[in-house]
Design a protein around this motif. Structure first.
Motif, short mmCIF file in Angstrom:
data_model
loop_
_atom_site.label_atom_id
_atom_site.label_comp_id
_atom_site.label_asym_id
_atom_site.label_seq_id
_atom_site.Cartn_x
_atom_site.Cartn_y
_atom_site.Cartn_z
N GLU A 7 -3.63 -5.91 -5.81
CA GLU A 7 -2.75 -4.80 -5.44
C GLU A 7 -1.42 -4.89 -6.19
O GLU A 7 -0.88 -3.87 -6.63
CB GLU A 7 -2.49 -4.80 -3.92
N ILE A 11 2.18 1.59 -3.51
CA ILE A 11 1.12 2.09 -4.40
C ILE A 11 0.94 3.59 -4.20
O ILE A 11 0.87 4.35 -5.17
CB ILE A 11 -0.21 1.32 -4.16
N ASN A 35 0.83 -1.21 0.00
CA ASN A 35 0.00 0.00 0.00
C ASN A 35 0.86 1.26 0.00
O ASN A 35 0.51 2.25 -0.65
CB ASN A 35 -0.96 0.00 1.19
#
Length: 171
Positions: free
Chosen positions: A112, A7, A4
């Protein structure tokens, strides 16, 4: 760094690169305006000279050549060459290529890791686009600056022989 965070980093990176691309694009209109104005004026000045000297023609050739090169660079800024990535869920060409149903399926199934890879590809491609755009903007600006001195000399040279009143009245 977890996925995360990676990203988020790539999304911020992509946003910055898109800002750089917009910055290059914002230079197109003023450079084209100045260049076409100088080009049109050069042609108008030359049309008023009945027997231009070799010096006048040389100035005109240098000036007009540099201005045409400036315009060609601006065309390259305006129309970057992009690589098509049909599998992308972010890139507009990939989305268009997938069709609505394919894109909807791809968006619903994206992981993801796949999103991160897509962002990485987008950042890389946008870096190439931004680099090319700024390279052509730089070339255009240099060419425009090169055209200024011959243009000023051309204007002086033409108006040195042509009366300004007669020029403005179209005689």
């Amino acid at each position: 760094m977890n996925i995360n965070d990676k990203i988020r980093f790539m999304e911020n990176n992509l946003a910055r690169q898109l800002d750089w691309i917009r910055a290059a694009d914002s230079k197109i209109a003023p450079v084209i305006f100045i260049t076409t104005s100088m080009l049109g004026a050069s042609v108008a000045f030359l049309s008023k000279t009945s027997d231009p000297s070799g010096f006048t023609l040389a100035l005109a050739a240098i000036c007009i050549g540099a201005l045409i090169y400036t315009l060609s660079c601006m065309v390259m800024v305006n129309f970057p060459r992009i690589t098509r990535y049909d599998e992308s869920a972010i890139f507009f060409e990939g989305i268009k290529f997938s069709g609505f149903a394919g894109f909807e399926k791809k968006a619903g199934e994206i992981t993801e890791e796949a999103y991160f890879r897509d962002l990485t590809r987008m950042c890389y491609n946008n870096a190439i686009i931004a680099s090319a755009k700024f390279s052509y903007v730089k070339r255009a600006m240099i060419s425009l600056f090169i055209a200024i001195l011959p243009w000023m000399l051309l204007v002086y040279n033409v108006f040195h022989y042509v009366k300004i009143d007669a020029f403005l009245q179209g005689k």
